[in-house]
Each structure stands twice: as structure tokens, then as C-alpha cells.
Design a protein around this motif. Structure first.
Motif, PDB file in Angstrom:
ATOM      1  N   SER A 103      -6.977  10.199   3.721  1.00  0.00           N
ATOM      2  CA  SER A 103      -6.522   9.561   2.479  1.00  0.00           C
ATOM      3  C   SER A 103      -7.220   8.214   2.286  1.00  0.00           C
ATOM      4  CB  SER A 103      -5.013   9.347   2.544  1.00  0.00           C
ATOM      5  OG  SER A 103      -4.721   8.379   3.539  1.00  0.00           O
ATOM      6  N   THR A 104      -7.109   7.658   1.094  1.00  0.00           N
ATOM      7  CA  THR A 104      -7.690   6.333   0.836  1.00  0.00           C
ATOM      8  C   THR A 104      -7.047   5.303   1.764  1.00  0.00           C
ATOM      9  OG1 THR A 104      -7.887   6.998  -1.459  1.00  0.00           O
ATOM     10  CG2 THR A 104      -8.226   4.673  -0.984  1.00  0.00           C
ATOM     11  N   PHE A 105      -5.740   5.418   1.936  1.00  0.00           N
ATOM     12  CA  PHE A 105      -5.071   4.491   2.851  1.00  0.00           C
ATOM     13  C   PHE A 105      -5.637   4.620   4.268  1.00  0.00           C
ATOM     14  CE2 PHE A 105      -1.625   3.891   6.010  1.00  0.00           C
ATOM     15  CZ  PHE A 105      -1.557   2.509   5.924  1.00  0.00           C
TER      16      PHE A 105
ATOM     17  N   SER B 103      -9.940  -0.079  -3.714  1.00  0.00           N
ATOM     18  CA  SER B 103      -8.978  -0.036  -2.600  1.00  0.00           C
ATOM     19  C   SER B 103      -9.487  -0.888  -1.443  1.00  0.00           C
ATOM     20  CB  SER B 103      -8.773   1.399  -2.119  1.00  0.00           C
ATOM     21  OG  SER B 103      -8.301   2.204  -3.168  1.00  0.00           O
TER      22      SER B 103
ATOM     23  N   PHE C 171     -15.644   8.430 -10.291  1.00  0.00           N
ATOM     24  CA  PHE C 171     -14.213   8.227 -10.230  1.00  0.00           C
ATOM     25  C   PHE C 171     -13.759   7.921  -8.785  1.00  0.00           C
ATOM     26  CE2 PHE C 171     -10.160  10.564  -9.755  1.00  0.00           C
ATOM     27  CZ  PHE C 171      -9.371   9.832 -10.636  1.00  0.00           C
TER      28      PHE C 171
ATOM     29  N   ASP D 217      -5.382   3.243 -13.917  1.00  0.00           N
ATOM     30  CA  ASP D 217      -4.379   4.174 -13.404  1.00  0.00           C
ATOM     31  C   ASP D 217      -4.230   5.422 -14.284  1.00  0.00           C
ATOM     32  OD1 ASP D 217      -2.437   5.092 -11.673  1.00  0.00           O
ATOM     33  OD2 ASP D 217      -0.810   3.994 -12.645  1.00  0.00           O
TER      34      ASP D 217
ATOM     35  N   TRP E   1     -12.238   4.255  -6.905  1.00  0.00           N
ATOM     36  CA  TRP E   1     -10.997   4.041  -6.137  1.00  0.00           C
ATOM     37  C   TRP E   1     -11.310   3.566  -4.709  1.00  0.00           C
ATOM     38  CZ3 TRP E   1      -6.963   2.724  -8.519  1.00  0.00           C
ATOM     39  CH2 TRP E   1      -6.644   3.270  -9.764  1.00  0.00           C
TER      40      TRP E   1
ATOM     41  N   PHE F 240      -8.912  -4.500  -2.328  1.00  0.00           N
ATOM     42  CA  PHE F 240      -7.480  -4.806  -2.297  1.00  0.00           C
ATOM     43  C   PHE F 240      -7.029  -5.061  -0.857  1.00  0.00           C
ATOM     44  CE2 PHE F 240      -2.949  -3.243  -3.002  1.00  0.00           C
ATOM     45  CZ  PHE F 240      -2.567  -4.328  -3.776  1.00  0.00           C
TER      46      PHE F 240
ATOM     47  N   GLU G 134      -8.331   1.658   3.466  1.00  0.00           N
ATOM     48  CA  GLU G 134      -7.505   0.441   3.510  1.00  0.00           C
ATOM     49  C   GLU G 134      -7.235  -0.034   4.934  1.00  0.00           C
ATOM     50  OE1 GLU G 134      -5.459   0.610  -0.870  1.00  0.00           O
ATOM     51  OE2 GLU G 134      -4.466   1.763   0.690  1.00  0.00           O
TER      52      GLU G 134
ATOM     53  N   LEU H 206       0.856  -1.180   0.000  1.00  0.00           N
ATOM     54  CA  LEU H 206       0.000   0.000   0.000  1.00  0.00           C
ATOM     55  C   LEU H 206       0.898   1.237   0.000  1.00  0.00           C
ATOM     56  CD1 LEU H 206      -2.500  -1.242   2.757  1.00  0.00           C
ATOM     57  CD2 LEU H 206      -2.642  -1.555   0.268  1.00  0.00           C
ATOM     58  N   TRP H 207       0.314   2.381  -0.270  1.00  0.00           N
ATOM     59  CA  TRP H 207       1.087   3.632  -0.295  1.00  0.00           C
ATOM     60  C   TRP H 207       0.149   4.796  -0.053  1.00  0.00           C
ATOM     61  CZ3 TRP H 207      -0.925   6.789  -4.062  1.00  0.00           C
ATOM     62  CH2 TRP H 207      -1.616   6.149  -5.120  1.00  0.00           C
ATOM     63  N   SER H 208       0.704   5.903   0.388  1.00  0.00           N
ATOM     64  CA  SER H 208      -0.070   7.130   0.513  1.00  0.00           C
ATOM     65  C   SER H 208       0.869   8.313   0.335  1.00  0.00           C
ATOM     66  CB  SER H 208      -0.758   7.180   1.885  1.00  0.00           C
ATOM     67  OG  SER H 208      -1.710   8.215   1.920  1.00  0.00           O
ATOM     68  N   LYS H 209       0.545   9.191  -0.587  1.00  0.00           N
ATOM     69  CA  LYS H 209       1.374  10.349  -0.951  1.00  0.00           C
ATOM     70  C   LYS H 209       2.786   9.908  -1.336  1.00  0.00           C
ATOM     71  CE  LYS H 209      -2.099  12.374   1.220  1.00  0.00           C
ATOM     72  NZ  LYS H 209      -3.318  12.563   0.432  1.00  0.00           N
TER      73      LYS H 209
ATOM     74  N   LEU I 291      -1.822  -1.784  -5.947  1.00  0.00           N
ATOM     75  CA  LEU I 291      -3.100  -1.946  -6.641  1.00  0.00           C
ATOM     76  C   LEU I 291      -2.938  -1.774  -8.151  1.00  0.00           C
ATOM     77  CD1 LEU I 291      -6.147  -2.278  -6.671  1.00  0.00           C
ATOM     78  CD2 LEU I 291      -6.382   0.026  -5.772  1.00  0.00           C
ATOM     79  N   GLU I 292      -2.038  -0.885  -8.569  1.00  0.00           N
ATOM     80  CA  GLU I 292      -1.822  -0.655 -10.003  1.00  0.00           C
ATOM     81  C   GLU I 292      -1.050  -1.788 -10.664  1.00  0.00           C
ATOM     82  OE1 GLU I 292      -1.374   1.635  -7.645  1.00  0.00           O
ATOM     83  OE2 GLU I 292      -3.286   2.583  -8.108  1.00  0.00           O
TER      84      GLU I 292
HETATM   85  O1  N1C Z   1      -5.429   8.502  -0.907  1.00  0.00           O
HETATM   86  P1  N1C Z   1      -4.195   7.672  -0.872  1.00  0.00           P
HETATM   87  O2  N1C Z   1      -2.992   8.342  -1.582  1.00  0.00           O
HETATM   88  O3  N1C Z   1      -3.762   7.222   0.492  1.00  0.00           O
HETATM   89  O4  N1C Z   1      -4.455   6.365  -1.748  1.00  0.00           O
HETATM   90  C1  N1C Z   1      -3.476   5.387  -1.935  1.00  0.00           C
HETATM   91  C2  N1C Z   1      -3.912   4.011  -1.523  1.00  0.00           C
HETATM   92  C3  N1C Z   1      -2.962   2.969  -2.081  1.00  0.00           C
HETATM   93  O5  N1C Z   1      -2.522   2.105  -1.051  1.00  0.00           O
HETATM   94  C4  N1C Z   1      -3.743   2.259  -3.190  1.00  0.00           C
HETATM   95  O6  N1C Z   1      -3.924   0.881  -2.873  1.00  0.00           O
HETATM   96  O7  N1C Z   1      -5.197   3.705  -2.045  1.00  0.00           O
HETATM   97  C5  N1C Z   1      -5.116   2.942  -3.257  1.00  0.00           C
HETATM   98  N1  N1C Z   1      -5.292   3.874  -4.399  1.00  0.00           N
HETATM   99  C6  N1C Z   1      -4.753   3.648  -5.659  1.00  0.00           C
HETATM  100  O8  N1C Z   1      -4.198   2.577  -5.936  1.00  0.00           O
HETATM  101  C7  N1C Z   1      -4.817   4.704  -6.617  1.00  0.00           C
HETATM  102  N2  N1C Z   1      -4.303   4.835  -7.864  1.00  0.00           N
HETATM  103  C8  N1C Z   1      -4.563   6.062  -8.285  1.00  0.00           C
HETATM  104  C9  N1C Z   1      -5.972   5.059  -4.191  1.00  0.00           C
HETATM  105  N3  N1C Z   1      -6.028   6.044  -5.066  1.00  0.00           N
HETATM  106  C10 N1C Z   1      -5.426   5.889  -6.287  1.00  0.00           C
HETATM  107  N4  N1C Z   1      -5.256   6.710  -7.344  1.00  0.00           N
HETATM  108  C11 N1C Z   1      -5.576   8.148  -7.417  1.00  0.00           C
HETATM  109  O9  N1C Z   1      -4.647   8.807  -6.532  1.00  0.00           O
HETATM  110  C12 N1C Z   1      -6.957   8.541  -6.910  1.00  0.00           C
HETATM  111  O10 N1C Z   1      -7.379   9.618  -7.705  1.00  0.00           O
HETATM  112  C13 N1C Z   1      -6.755   9.029  -5.500  1.00  0.00           C
HETATM  113  O11 N1C Z   1      -7.616  10.079  -5.136  1.00  0.00           O
HETATM  114  C14 N1C Z   1      -5.310   9.503  -5.453  1.00  0.00           C
HETATM  115  C15 N1C Z   1      -4.764   9.073  -4.094  1.00  0.00           C
HETATM  116  O12 N1C Z   1      -3.456   9.502  -3.846  1.00  0.00           O
HETATM  117  P2  N1C Z   1      -2.843   9.705  -2.381  1.00  0.00           P
HETATM  118  O13 N1C Z   1      -3.569  10.781  -1.659  1.00  0.00           O
HETATM  119  O14 N1C Z   1      -1.361   9.872  -2.572  1.00  0.00           O
END
Ligand code: N1C
Length: 261
Positions: A183-185, A156, A148, A118, A152, A159, A189, A87-90, A108-109
Motif C-alpha cells: 500500500s502507499t502507507f 504521499s 495518477f 481527492d 499519489w 506528506f 509513507e 495517515l490511513w490505509s484501507k 492528506l485530503e
Molecule cells: O495505499 P494506501 O491506502 O495505504 O494509501 C493511503 C495513504 C494515506 O496515509 C494517505 O496519506 O497514502 C496517502 N494517500 C491518499 O491520501 C490518497 N487519497 C486517495 C494515498 N492514496 C490516496 N488515494 C487513492 O486511494 C489512490 O488512488 C490510492 O491508490 C488509493 C489508496 O487507498 P488504500 O489502499 O486504502
């Protein structure tokens, strides 16, 4: 007869659907299933493409639901081996640079659905069967349940639910909220990892080359993550500037003093 002009799409604050969206989606599906992971060669890309557009075409792009994406999710299920989820964030670039070299690990990508979507944008319109190439809802200014963002969130969530063993996350130690609860993470997640099969979350907090050295693993934002995982009965460990990823940063900055070993 009466001449009917096509009704114009609604105007939104965000960028519109990526040009040639459907062709890119299909091309990526074939590239992934035929070349990147030929063991998935049995997947039906035509059907997957139709399920993807079927999730959002002819619908209000501000009322998208997890349910809309269900047929697509069912066609694209894919097992990631235990211990191999990243996983990742920023830290998108760095995390993807890393899995490019360490091919056994998956962001995920690096799975079919993430690979297809992606970097693309898409939305439809309730009054038309076409995609809206002019504009799509902006998360902040128009609506959060847009086609959109809901995508995600949905992928996510799956995943994270599917992950097992030790799960890894690359975090950005050069920003103040290294762990961001919005954030999504942080929102999706972390709360969808399954304690019965995820033994530990291993965080790698990476600092940009040249930014001040700091111990982000003991920062307050990482403490929030630690607390959430403790409540969820998932063990946590954290390492600053994990060596192998640091080496990748140094490949791009070979002359920096902190890259002279
Ligand atoms: O909001 P984030 O990061 O924490 O999201 C990242 C997190 C990862 O671990 C992925 O598994 O969530 C998943 N993910 C994607 O794989 C992904 N690809 C592209 C979430 N978002 C993803 N995007 C786009 O980037 C989408 O538009 C989302 O809003 C951003 C999230 O980037 P972030 O804030 O760096």
C-alpha cells in the motif's frame, strides 16, 4: 488544403479523466484557500491549476515522474502542525470521518493538494494537448508509472517527510493484511517519516462494527510494521479500537450490541 482529423487518443484499461476535471480542480482550490483555510488565501489557484495540468498534458501517461509534479509541489507547500498528521490505509472513510470532527488533525485530503485531487482521475496523451476523457492507464494492466499513481506516490511521500512529533495511522483490523507492504502507507509513507523529527508512530487498528473481536495489534502483519520502524529508529505503539473513532462507527450503527454502552 488538407483536412486534418484529430488523432484519436490511445485506449487504456482504466477509467478516463473525470468530466470537468479542470473546473473541479480550480473550484476546489478556491473553496479550500478562501473558505476552508482562509490563511492560505494568498495561494494563486490559477497558477496551481496550470501547474497541475502541466504535469501531465502532452506527455505519455505511462512515463510520469516525480519531476513532472515538482512545479505543482512547490506551489502547494503547506505546514501541518506537529502531532497532527493522520495517515490511513484501507480505512479512508473512517479516517476522513474522524478529521471532519477533530478539525485540528490532517489527513492528506485535508491539505490543499489532497483536497483538490481527492476522488478525481486524470491523464493526457503524448500526441495531443487535451486530457483523455475516454480512458487512462490502469495500474495493474497498463503501467505502474501512470500520471495518477505517480501523483499519489509523490504527494504521499512529501506528506510523510513533512510530518513531525507523534504521527497517527488508522488501519483496518477487519482485513488480513492490516499492514500492507504494497500500500502507499506501507511502501511510501513508512519509509519517508524522518526519525530525527518523528518521535513515535501511533497506530489505531479499527474493526468493523459486528466483525469478530480480535487483537490485531499483536497480529503478524502489525509485527512487520513494528520491525520496519524499529530498524528506522522510530518508536511504535498500537491500540485496538481507539475509543473516539469507535464512537464514530457507533454513530452509524447505533443499534448494534457492541455499541450499547
Ligand atoms: O495505499 P494506501 O491506502 O495505504 O494509501 C493511503 C495513504 C494515506 O496515509 C494517505 O496519506 O497514502 C496517502 N494517500 C491518499 O491520501 C490518497 N487519497 C486517495 C494515498 N492514496 C490516496 N488515494 C487513492 O486511494 C489512490 O488512488 C490510492 O491508490 C488509493 C489508496 O487507498 P488504500 O489502499 O486504502
Amino acid at each position: 488544403g488538407i483536412l486534418m482529423w484529430p488523432r484519436p487518443h490511445k485506449e487504456w484499461k482504466g477509467e478516463g479523466t473525470t468530466a470537468h476535471f479542470y473546473e473541479i480542480l480550480l473550484g476546489r482550490c478556491y473553496t479550500y484557500t478562501q473558505i476552508v483555510r482562509p490563511e492560505l488565501g494568498h495561494k494563486d489557484c490559477q497558477k496551481i491549476g496550470k501547474a497541475f495540468t502541466g504535469a501531465f498534458l502532452s506527455k505519455d501517461p505511462c512515463s510520469s515522474t516525480e519531476q513532472d509534479y515538482k512545479p505543482l509541489m512547490e506551489l502547494t507547500d503547506q505546514a501541518v502542525p506537529c502531532d497532527k498528521t493522520l495517515l490511513w490505509s484501507k480505512s479512508s472513510q473512517l479516517a476522513h470521518d474522524y478529521t471532519r470532527v477533530r478539525q485540528a488533525m490532517f489527513t492528506l485530503e485535508d491539505t490543499l493538494l489532497g483536497y483538490m485531487a481527492d476522488g478525481l482521475r486524470w491523464c493526457g496523451d503524448s500526441g495531443s494537448s487535451d486530457m483523455n476523457y475516454k480512458s487512462c492507464p490502469n495500474w495493474r494492466e497498463d503501467c505502474s508509472n501512470n500520471s495518477f499513481s505517480v501523483f499519489w506516490n509523490t504527494v504521499s511521500k512529501r506528506f510523510a517527510e513533512d510530518a513531525c512529533g507523534v504521527v497517527h495511522v488508522v488501519l483496518n483490523g477487519s482485513i488480513s493484511n492490516t499492514f500492507d507492504e504494497r500500500s502507499t502507507f506501507g511502501r511510501v509513507e513508512v519509509f519517508n517519516l524522518r526519525p530525527e523529527k518523528v518521535h513515535r508512530l501511533q497506530a489505531w487498528v479499527m474493526h468493523d462494527i459486528g466483525s469478530a473481536r480480535s487483537d490485531s495489534c499483536s497480529s503478524s502483519s502489525i509485527n512487520v510494521l513494528k520491525r520496519i520502524l524499529k530498524e528506522r529508529s522510530i518508536a511504535f505503539s498500537c491500540e485496538n479500537n481507539y475509543g473516539p473513532i469507535r464512537l464514530l462507527q457507533c454513530v452509524k450503527n447505533p443499534d448494534h450490541p457492541s455499541c450499547r454502552f
